[in-house]
Write an enzyme that holds these catalytic residues in place. Structure first.
Site, mmCIF file in Angstrom:
data_model
loop_
_atom_site.group_PDB
_atom_site.id
_atom_site.type_symbol
_atom_site.label_atom_id
_atom_site.label_comp_id
_atom_site.label_asym_id
_atom_site.label_seq_id
_atom_site.Cartn_x
_atom_site.Cartn_y
_atom_site.Cartn_z
ATOM 1 N N SER A 172 0.819 -1.199 0.000
ATOM 2 C CA SER A 172 0.000 0.000 0.000
ATOM 3 C C SER A 172 0.862 1.262 0.000
ATOM 4 C CB SER A 172 -0.959 -0.056 1.203
ATOM 5 O OG SER A 172 -1.782 1.071 1.297
ATOM 6 N N ASP A 345 -9.419 -4.500 -5.544
ATOM 7 C CA ASP A 345 -8.715 -3.602 -4.630
ATOM 8 C C ASP A 345 -9.263 -2.189 -4.776
ATOM 9 O OD1 ASP A 345 -6.797 -1.953 -3.302
ATOM 10 O OD2 ASP A 345 -5.271 -3.494 -3.593
ATOM 11 N N HIS A 378 -7.431 -5.057 -0.846
ATOM 12 C CA HIS A 378 -6.253 -4.353 -0.379
ATOM 13 C C HIS A 378 -5.677 -4.932 0.912
ATOM 14 C CE1 HIS A 378 -3.781 -0.795 -1.045
ATOM 15 N NE2 HIS A 378 -3.807 -0.540 0.251
#
Length: 410
Positions: A172, A345, A378
């Protein structure tokens, strides 16, 4: 839940005044990270590094595997960088058979888990006070993490271990900082043997996260700051409730729809280990600045991979050394790169990932991995039941390949 022998003293106090102790069931979420790692049978060392602008960052090291009796020196080094709202805890709160930090240590790596400024473990500065919301501590975005934090941690690790290079794993925001780092420190690209970027976030024009919804409000910055917090990211209850009603499905596991990280990043219920959830909710969100969130919102509008616009030429000059934010070029990411992304995501949309792939100059052939699970999101890279199967197994195979050979020009 974890069974652990706990001395009955004040919290965090290491001194024991007598030989009396009790054993009882204690939630892992109530323990500090060093305690969690040791409780699971692994060695742990804690280090601190001060950035050039005065932030004091914490690194947690797992220098060897659980049953490894060999020398700790000379092992291949890996640095793991966390994502948005997260901390080093995210890689070790899972069971050792699933947690990435443990798997890497058991595979023979010298594992270093970093913490960016402003989170639970890096809430410190040489003179700024994090409890003073307008005192300067929180005047940062992930630009500063790319410019100061990531280089400081990498250089400290290399100096301490004596290694010439290391492998980098980012998730991320830990990929955003890596993509931007060579703008400030191109020399460090030669120190990265292979960068593994999970849920990569550079371009975000197709983001589906509520961050994109916030971006739609444009520039009434005083209203946004009132919602999100001035300085530290502390969203008010009205905003959390509003976002939960818009983006969080009814009937999800209790606690999910009141946790801002799951609201922003999404939730894959079939892959969530329900017994782990309470511990996860104790550790996340781990803290950051409001401007870190707003930087992604600005990128949704601009569709550029760029620095944070502080709203005036004077403020930009103070933070960037120029009157407008820098535009980051992925062509500067010259280290070997492996990419891992999901098809569901909210932050790293497939269209944006494909754009990133096309601009990276040294993507290692065969290391472009779209997770073979259609609903992979995610946060599944951290805690999914099958994270070891879908992500960590190919990631560690790539690590071994580039440990044994130079992957720079494959």
């Amino acid at each position: 839940m974890c069974r652990v022998r706990v001395w009955i003293t004040q919290r965090h106090t290491k001194d024991v005044k007598n030989d009396t102790y009790f054993c009882f069931e204690l939630d892992c979420g109530m323990l500090w990270l060093d305690e969690i790692i040791r409780m699971n049978g692994y060695p742990e060392e804690t280090y601190y590094v001060t950035t050039d602008d005065g932030y004091i960052l914490t690194l947690h090291r797992i220098p060897a595997g659980k049953d490894d009796r060999g020398p700790k020196e000379g092992r291949p080094v890996v640095f793991v960088a966390h994502g948005l709202f997260c901390s080093s805890a995210d890689f070790v709160v899972s069971d050792p058979s699933k947690g990435l930090g443990y798997l890497l240590a058991d595979a023979g790596y010298d594992v270093w888990l970093g913490n960016y400024r402003g989170n639970t473990y890096s809430r410190n500065h040489t003179y700024l006070d994090p409890d003073d919301q307008s005192g300067g501590f929180w005047d940062f975005s992930w630009d500063e993490m790319a410019k100061y934090d990531t280089p400081a941690m990498i250089e400290m690790i290399l100096e301490h271990t004596g290694s010439m290079d290391l492998q980098y794993i980012g998730h991320s925001m830990g990929t955003s900082t890596y993509f931007a780092m060579p703008h400030y420190r191109p020399d460090l690209m030669n120190k990265i043997r292979l960068a593994h970027l999970m849920a990569p976030v550079a371009y975000v024009g197709h983001m589906e996260s509520p961050i994109a919804w916030i971006a739609g409000f444009g520039n009434p910055i005083h209203i946004i700051l009132e919602w999100l917090g001035i300085g530290e990211f502390l969203p008010n209850t009205l905003l959390v409730d509003c976002l939960a009603s818009l983006f969080c499905q009814e009937g999800l596991t209790q606690g999910i729809c009141s946790n801002i990280m799951f609201i922003f990043c999404g939730f894959d219920e079939p892959q969530m280990n329900k017994t782990l959830l309470e511990t996860v909710l104790h550790h996340t969100p781990a803290g950051s600045s409001t401007t870190t969130i707003l930087q992604y919102a600005q990128e949704v509008v601009s569709d550029n991979f760029a620095g944070y616009d502080w709203g005036s030429e004077e403020a930009n000059l103070q933070h960037h050394g120029q009157i407008s934010p820098p535009i980051y070029s992925l062509s500067e990411v010259t280290s070997p790169v492996a990419m891992y992304w999901g098809l569901n995501d909210w932050l790293a949309a497939e269209e944006d990932v494909e754009r990133t792939l096309l601009e990276l100059p040294n993507l290692v052939p065969g290391m472009e991995i779209a997770v073979e699970y259609p609903a992979w999101n995610h946060l599944d890279f951290l805690w999914a039941i099958d994270a070891d199967k879908y992500v960590y197994k190919p990631l560690m195979e790539n690590m071994e390949k580039c440990r044994l050979q130079d992957c720079t020009n494959l």
